[in-house]
Design an enzyme around this catalytic site. Structure first.
Site, mmCIF file in Angstrom:
data_model
loop_
_atom_site.group_PDB
_atom_site.id
_atom_site.type_symbol
_atom_site.label_atom_id
_atom_site.label_comp_id
_atom_site.label_asym_id
_atom_site.label_seq_id
_atom_site.Cartn_x
_atom_site.Cartn_y
_atom_site.Cartn_z
ATOM 1 N N LYS A 29 0.815 -1.201 0.000
ATOM 2 C CA LYS A 29 0.000 0.000 0.000
ATOM 3 C C LYS A 29 0.855 1.260 0.000
ATOM 4 O O LYS A 29 0.382 2.341 -0.310
ATOM 5 C CB LYS A 29 -0.859 0.026 1.285
ATOM 6 C CG LYS A 29 -1.817 -1.093 1.411
ATOM 7 C CD LYS A 29 -2.437 -1.040 2.857
ATOM 8 C CE LYS A 29 -2.914 -2.400 3.232
ATOM 9 N NZ LYS A 29 -3.258 -2.459 4.674
ATOM 10 N N GLY A 30 2.115 1.106 0.391
ATOM 11 C CA GLY A 30 2.960 2.255 0.691
ATOM 12 C C GLY A 30 3.092 3.311 -0.389
ATOM 13 O O GLY A 30 3.320 4.484 -0.094
ATOM 14 N N GLU A 73 7.430 2.506 -6.238
ATOM 15 C CA GLU A 73 7.618 1.904 -4.906
ATOM 16 C C GLU A 73 7.781 3.002 -3.864
ATOM 17 O O GLU A 73 8.276 4.086 -4.159
ATOM 18 C CB GLU A 73 8.903 1.057 -4.913
ATOM 19 C CG GLU A 73 8.713 -0.443 -4.781
ATOM 20 C CD GLU A 73 8.122 -0.926 -3.460
ATOM 21 O OE1 GLU A 73 7.362 -0.191 -2.791
ATOM 22 O OE2 GLU A 73 8.405 -2.074 -3.110
ATOM 23 N N ASP A 74 7.397 2.701 -2.641
ATOM 24 C CA ASP A 74 7.577 3.673 -1.565
ATOM 25 C C ASP A 74 9.039 3.764 -1.138
ATOM 26 O O ASP A 74 9.605 4.845 -1.023
ATOM 27 C CB ASP A 74 6.668 3.360 -0.360
ATOM 28 C CG ASP A 74 6.801 1.916 0.150
ATOM 29 O OD1 ASP A 74 7.546 1.118 -0.435
ATOM 30 O OD2 ASP A 74 6.135 1.601 1.157
ATOM 31 N N ASP A 131 14.550 -1.166 0.436
ATOM 32 C CA ASP A 131 15.300 -1.459 1.649
ATOM 33 C C ASP A 131 16.284 -2.586 1.318
ATOM 34 O O ASP A 131 17.334 -2.339 0.721
ATOM 35 C CB ASP A 131 14.271 -1.833 2.723
ATOM 36 C CG ASP A 131 14.855 -1.978 4.109
ATOM 37 O OD1 ASP A 131 15.739 -1.196 4.460
ATOM 38 O OD2 ASP A 131 14.424 -2.874 4.852
ATOM 39 N N LYS A 181 17.196 3.210 0.645
ATOM 40 C CA LYS A 181 18.126 2.986 1.769
ATOM 41 C C LYS A 181 19.221 2.039 1.294
ATOM 42 O O LYS A 181 19.186 0.851 1.617
ATOM 43 C CB LYS A 181 17.376 2.305 2.932
ATOM 44 C CG LYS A 181 16.497 3.195 3.764
ATOM 45 C CD LYS A 181 16.172 2.572 5.126
ATOM 46 C CE LYS A 181 14.913 1.759 5.091
ATOM 47 N NZ LYS A 181 14.359 1.430 6.451
ATOM 48 N N PHE A 203 14.104 3.860 10.307
ATOM 49 C CA PHE A 203 12.764 3.386 9.972
ATOM 50 C C PHE A 203 11.867 4.594 9.790
ATOM 51 O O PHE A 203 11.746 5.456 10.654
ATOM 52 C CB PHE A 203 12.187 2.417 11.015
ATOM 53 C CG PHE A 203 11.015 1.671 10.441
ATOM 54 C CD1 PHE A 203 11.209 0.538 9.666
ATOM 55 C CD2 PHE A 203 9.720 2.140 10.618
ATOM 56 C CE1 PHE A 203 10.131 -0.125 9.072
ATOM 57 C CE2 PHE A 203 8.637 1.487 10.039
ATOM 58 C CZ PHE A 203 8.854 0.353 9.270
ATOM 59 N N ASP A 261 4.121 3.082 6.525
ATOM 60 C CA ASP A 261 3.509 2.783 7.815
ATOM 61 C C ASP A 261 4.454 2.123 8.790
ATOM 62 O O ASP A 261 5.485 1.565 8.420
ATOM 63 C CB ASP A 261 2.322 1.834 7.605
ATOM 64 C CG ASP A 261 2.784 0.401 7.314
ATOM 65 O OD1 ASP A 261 3.602 0.220 6.384
ATOM 66 O OD2 ASP A 261 2.360 -0.518 8.037
ATOM 67 N N ARG A 270 0.400 6.360 7.912
ATOM 68 C CA ARG A 270 0.450 6.542 6.451
ATOM 69 C C ARG A 270 -0.031 7.919 6.023
ATOM 70 O O ARG A 270 0.378 8.445 4.994
ATOM 71 C CB ARG A 270 -0.438 5.492 5.752
ATOM 72 C CG ARG A 270 0.061 4.072 5.845
ATOM 73 C CD ARG A 270 -0.705 3.210 4.838
ATOM 74 N NE ARG A 270 -0.606 1.791 5.135
ATOM 75 C CZ ARG A 270 0.390 0.994 4.741
ATOM 76 N NH1 ARG A 270 1.380 1.486 4.026
ATOM 77 N NH2 ARG A 270 0.400 -0.288 5.054
HETATM 78 P P1 IMP Z 1 12.580 -4.672 0.889
HETATM 79 O O1 IMP Z 1 11.968 -5.861 0.227
HETATM 80 O O2 IMP Z 1 13.421 -5.072 2.061
HETATM 81 O O3 IMP Z 1 13.332 -3.778 -0.062
HETATM 82 O O4 IMP Z 1 11.410 -3.861 1.547
HETATM 83 C C1 IMP Z 1 10.568 -3.056 0.816
HETATM 84 C C2 IMP Z 1 9.293 -2.810 1.554
HETATM 85 O O5 IMP Z 1 9.434 -2.843 2.966
HETATM 86 C C3 IMP Z 1 8.804 -1.409 1.232
HETATM 87 O O6 IMP Z 1 7.992 -1.396 0.085
HETATM 88 C C4 IMP Z 1 8.060 -1.022 2.489
HETATM 89 O O7 IMP Z 1 6.713 -1.444 2.408
HETATM 90 C C5 IMP Z 1 8.760 -1.779 3.592
HETATM 91 N N1 IMP Z 1 9.733 -0.896 4.276
HETATM 92 C C6 IMP Z 1 11.080 -0.940 4.187
HETATM 93 N N2 IMP Z 1 11.669 0.006 4.916
HETATM 94 C C7 IMP Z 1 10.649 0.690 5.498
HETATM 95 C C8 IMP Z 1 10.610 1.836 6.368
HETATM 96 O O8 IMP Z 1 11.615 2.434 6.771
HETATM 97 N N3 IMP Z 1 9.360 2.249 6.733
HETATM 98 C C9 IMP Z 1 8.206 1.647 6.320
HETATM 99 N N4 IMP Z 1 8.212 0.593 5.493
HETATM 100 C C10 IMP Z 1 9.421 0.110 5.088
HETATM 101 MG MG MG Z 2 5.747 -1.614 0.215
#
Ligand code: IMP
Ligand code: MG
Length: 179
Positions: A42-43, A98-99, A102, A130, A151, A158, A164
């Site tokens: 949803k981000g 994408e939001d 990470d 990040k 974070f 969220d 959000r």
């Molecule tokens: P990844 O698969 O580890 O790259 O994570 C991506 C998803 O994790 C993002 O689309 C977010 O929904 C969530 N996410 C990662 N870091 C954060 C953060 O700092 N705050 C909130 N959601 C996060």
């Molecule tokens: Mg996400």
């Protein structure tokens, strides 16, 4: 929703300016073409809404939902499709929105799935990146802000489905105390 354990990182004004810049850059790159903008739920919903309203190429919008974090702040490393696109993307210019990137696990999974469907082009626009947290090598084509390992909440992002609706981006402090 407590704000006392948060600290502002990006103001509404900073976000608005950067989103306009990104939208101009994308519009320039896709001049004379159509774009299918794919929001990752949803981000990304707030970022996507602001981004497309600043773009001046014809856009269609679709959404995908993939599971990643659940209710925790730690990535499980597992990704599943919860909601797929409503249309085929073969031959289309697709922009994934994408939001935040990470570990990169979510994005890599989505890129692999969508690439197999033979889009004409497949690009990624993330609101936040990040890079210090990366575990799989992926990078956005467009990115709003590169940030340190915090974070983040607000502007669509969220913590346990809270925050959000904040119009700015905040750092969540003391996550451990909130679990
Ligand atoms: P990844 O698969 O580890 O790259 O994570 C991506 C998803 O994790 C993002 O689309 C977010 O929904 C969530 N996410 C990662 N870091 C954060 C953060 O700092 N705050 C909130 N959601 C996060
Ligand atoms: Mg996400």
């Amino acid at each position: 929703m407590q704000l006392s354990n948060t600290k502002i990182l990006l103001s509404e004004q900073q976000i608005e300016k950067r989103v306009q810049e990104l939208a101009s850059e994308i519009s320039r790159d896709f001049i004379g073409e159509e774009l299918l903008v794919v929001g990752i739920l949803k981000g990304a919903f707030i970022f996507l809404a602001d981004l497309i309203r600043n773009m001046d190429v014809p856009v269609q919008v679709d959404f995908m939902d993939v599971s990643s974090y659940g209710l925790s702040t730690k990535s499980s490393g597992e990704v599943r499709i919860m909601k797929d696109l409503e249309q085929p993307i073969e031959g289309k210019n697709v922009l994934i929105v994408e939001d935040i990137i990470d570990s990169g696990t979510t994005l890599k999974f989505i890129l692999e799935i969508l690439q197999r469907r033979k889009p004409r082009t497949l690009k990624v626009c993330s609101f936040l990146d990040k890079p210090s947290r990366r575990r799989v090598p992926v990078a956005p084509d467009y990115n709003g802000f590169t940030i340190e390992d915090h974070f983040i909440v607000g502007y669509g992002l969220d913590y346990a489905e809270q925050y959000r609706n904040l119009p700015m981006v905040r750092i969540l402090l003391n996550q451990e105390l909130m679990k």
